[in-house]
Design a protein around this motif. Structure first.
Motif, mmCIF file in Angstrom:
data_model
loop_
_atom_site.group_PDB
_atom_site.id
_atom_site.type_symbol
_atom_site.label_atom_id
_atom_site.label_comp_id
_atom_site.label_asym_id
_atom_site.label_seq_id
_atom_site.Cartn_x
_atom_site.Cartn_y
_atom_site.Cartn_z
ATOM 1 N N VAL A 107 -0.717 14.841 -38.076
ATOM 2 C CA VAL A 107 -0.632 13.796 -37.049
ATOM 3 C C VAL A 107 0.799 13.681 -36.537
ATOM 4 N N ALA A 108 1.767 13.647 -37.458
ATOM 5 C CA ALA A 108 3.172 13.507 -37.058
ATOM 6 C C ALA A 108 3.617 14.676 -36.179
ATOM 7 N N ILE A 109 3.246 15.885 -36.555
ATOM 8 C CA ILE A 109 3.636 17.067 -35.773
ATOM 9 C C ILE A 109 2.940 17.061 -34.416
ATOM 10 N N ALA A 110 1.685 16.625 -34.373
ATOM 11 C CA ALA A 110 0.972 16.547 -33.102
ATOM 12 C C ALA A 110 1.675 15.583 -32.146
ATOM 13 N N VAL A 111 2.208 14.479 -32.663
ATOM 14 C CA VAL A 111 2.950 13.530 -31.826
ATOM 15 C C VAL A 111 4.198 14.209 -31.253
ATOM 16 N N VAL A 112 4.863 15.033 -32.063
ATOM 17 C CA VAL A 112 6.017 15.794 -31.566
ATOM 18 C C VAL A 112 5.592 16.670 -30.384
ATOM 19 N N GLY A 113 4.439 17.327 -30.522
ATOM 20 C CA GLY A 113 3.931 18.163 -29.437
ATOM 21 C C GLY A 113 3.634 17.371 -28.182
ATOM 22 N N VAL A 114 3.069 16.196 -28.340
ATOM 23 C CA VAL A 114 2.772 15.327 -27.191
ATOM 24 C C VAL A 114 4.064 14.963 -26.457
ATOM 25 N N LEU A 115 5.136 14.701 -27.215
ATOM 26 C CA LEU A 115 6.417 14.375 -26.594
ATOM 27 C C LEU A 115 6.930 15.544 -25.743
ATOM 28 N N PHE A 116 6.746 16.766 -26.225
ATOM 29 C CA PHE A 116 7.142 17.936 -25.440
ATOM 30 C C PHE A 116 6.323 18.032 -24.147
ATOM 31 N N VAL A 117 5.038 17.780 -24.241
ATOM 32 C CA VAL A 117 4.185 17.844 -23.055
ATOM 33 C C VAL A 117 4.611 16.792 -22.039
ATOM 34 N N TYR A 118 4.921 15.567 -22.499
ATOM 35 C CA TYR A 118 5.409 14.523 -21.598
ATOM 36 C C TYR A 118 6.706 14.952 -20.923
ATOM 37 N N ALA A 119 7.597 15.589 -21.712
ATOM 38 C CA ALA A 119 8.871 16.052 -21.152
ATOM 39 C C ALA A 119 8.628 17.076 -20.052
ATOM 40 N N ALA A 120 7.653 17.966 -20.249
ATOM 41 C CA ALA A 120 7.340 18.976 -19.240
ATOM 42 C C ALA A 120 6.761 18.341 -17.984
ATOM 43 N N ILE A 121 5.905 17.345 -18.161
ATOM 44 C CA ILE A 121 5.268 16.692 -17.006
ATOM 45 C C ILE A 121 6.300 15.931 -16.175
ATOM 46 N N ASP A 122 7.198 15.196 -16.857
ATOM 47 C CA ASP A 122 8.182 14.369 -16.163
ATOM 48 C C ASP A 122 9.470 15.115 -15.852
ATOM 49 N N HIS A 123 9.597 16.360 -16.347
ATOM 50 C CA HIS A 123 10.812 17.143 -16.175
ATOM 51 C C HIS A 123 12.013 16.389 -16.720
ATOM 52 N N ARG A 124 11.827 15.734 -17.855
ATOM 53 C CA ARG A 124 12.907 14.983 -18.489
ATOM 54 C C ARG A 124 12.966 15.378 -19.959
ATOM 55 N N ALA A 125 14.026 16.112 -20.326
ATOM 56 C CA ALA A 125 14.165 16.595 -21.701
ATOM 57 C C ALA A 125 14.252 15.442 -22.695
ATOM 58 N N LYS A 126 14.770 14.286 -22.241
ATOM 59 C CA LYS A 126 14.943 13.159 -23.163
ATOM 60 C C LYS A 126 13.613 12.629 -23.692
ATOM 61 N N ARG A 127 12.523 12.968 -23.022
ATOM 62 C CA ARG A 127 11.218 12.518 -23.506
ATOM 63 C C ARG A 127 10.738 13.336 -24.702
ATOM 64 N N SER A 128 11.341 14.504 -24.908
ATOM 65 C CA SER A 128 10.962 15.312 -26.063
ATOM 66 C C SER A 128 11.699 14.795 -27.287
ATOM 67 N N GLY A 129 11.438 15.408 -28.424
ATOM 68 C CA GLY A 129 12.126 15.002 -29.646
ATOM 69 C C GLY A 129 11.476 15.607 -30.865
#
Length: 272
Positions: A208-230
């Motif tokens: 679950v924790a790793i999947a949340v990390v993946g979701v953050l990367f996807v959000y960063a790609a959608i918004d084109h904002r690296a700060k959304r990843s982590g």
């Protein structure tokens, strides 16, 4: 050519069954377990309102280094991780000749992927042990990747892959496939029942924790904002800010601690 391949396969099998290979796996699993228990402790502190530590692999290593004889422990973790790298690369050689069909490709690739994960943790441990101030963040890597041609698609693909790995861990936890790593003694009796629950809860929570990390990367790609990843720390903070966040974070952290305990069980009951 086939004869050379067979010889390499036989050498790989012998090395995998050697006492040294087994010892390497035991030391590596103990080190990996220590890291996960430390992450779990930092996550629990975060859930209880203490934001002073980073609930991530690097945060766990820095926390360990601050304890009495901490740098020695971190060096042991580094050695353990590099031993796991050697073991997984050896497994990749053996699996390449042992599997059939799609598994002939998937199994070695998975082994190499795990070796990379262990290797990066080992390198981080060395940096912490020698007192390096380098703390390159996940967002820095994401920003660099985002600036490449088709960067957003690459970041999104990384996110999907991470989500997939999280789902894979959850599947292994739910189906109890992780029990294949334990010898018969480690799967029997009351002790075996405890190990089963440690593995089940640990794989589910870590997945679950790793999947949340993946979701953050996807959000960063959608918004084109690296700060959304982590990384893991950002993911656990994201969980914390959800409804019933502290309770969810506490449960996930306890689960990650269970994963650490299962690593100790693997070290004691190696199945090769």
């Amino acid at each position: 050519m086939a004869g050379v391949t067979d010889q390499v396969d036989q050498l790989g099998r012998r090395a995998r069954r050697s006492p040294w290979s087994e010892r390497a796996l035991r030391v590596g699993m103990v080190a990996y377990g220590v890291v996960h228990l430390t992450i779990a402790w930092l996550g629990i502190e975060l859930a209880l309102g203490d934001h002073s530590g980073a609930a991530s692999r690097n945060g766990a290593l820095r926390q360990l280094a601050q304890q009495p004889l901490g740098r020695i422990v971190v060096w042991v973790v580094a050695v353990g991780m590099f031993l796991l790298v050697a073991y997984k690369l050896l497994e990749a050689v053996v699996d390449a000749g042992a599997e059939d069909g799609a598994k002939e490709v998937v199994a070695p690739v998975t082994d190499v992927g795990k070796a990379i994960v262990y290797g990066t943790l080992g390198v981080s441990a060395v940096h912490v042990a020698v007192g390096s101030g380098s703390r390159t963040r996940t967002t820095d890597y994401t920003a660099t990747l985002m600036d490449q041609p088709y960067g957003r698609w690459l970041v999104g693909a990384v996110g999907v892959a991470i989500i997939g790995y999280g789902g894979y861990l959850c599947h292994r936890g739910w189906s109890e496939k992780f029990l294949e790593h334990l010898d018969p003694r480690g799967r029997s009796g009351r002790t075996g029942t405890a190990y089963r629950w440690f593995g089940k809860l640990g794989h589910l929570a870590k997945g679950v924790a790793i999947a949340v990390v993946g979701v953050l990367f996807v959000y960063a790609a959608i918004d084109h904002r690296a700060k959304r990843s982590g990384g893991l720390d950002r993911a656990l903070h994201t969980v914390l800010h959800q409804p019933f966040g502290p309770v969810l974070l506490f449960a996930i952290s306890v689960g990650i601690g269970c994963y650490g305990l299962f690593c100790f069980a693997r070290a004691r009951h190696v199945s090769t």
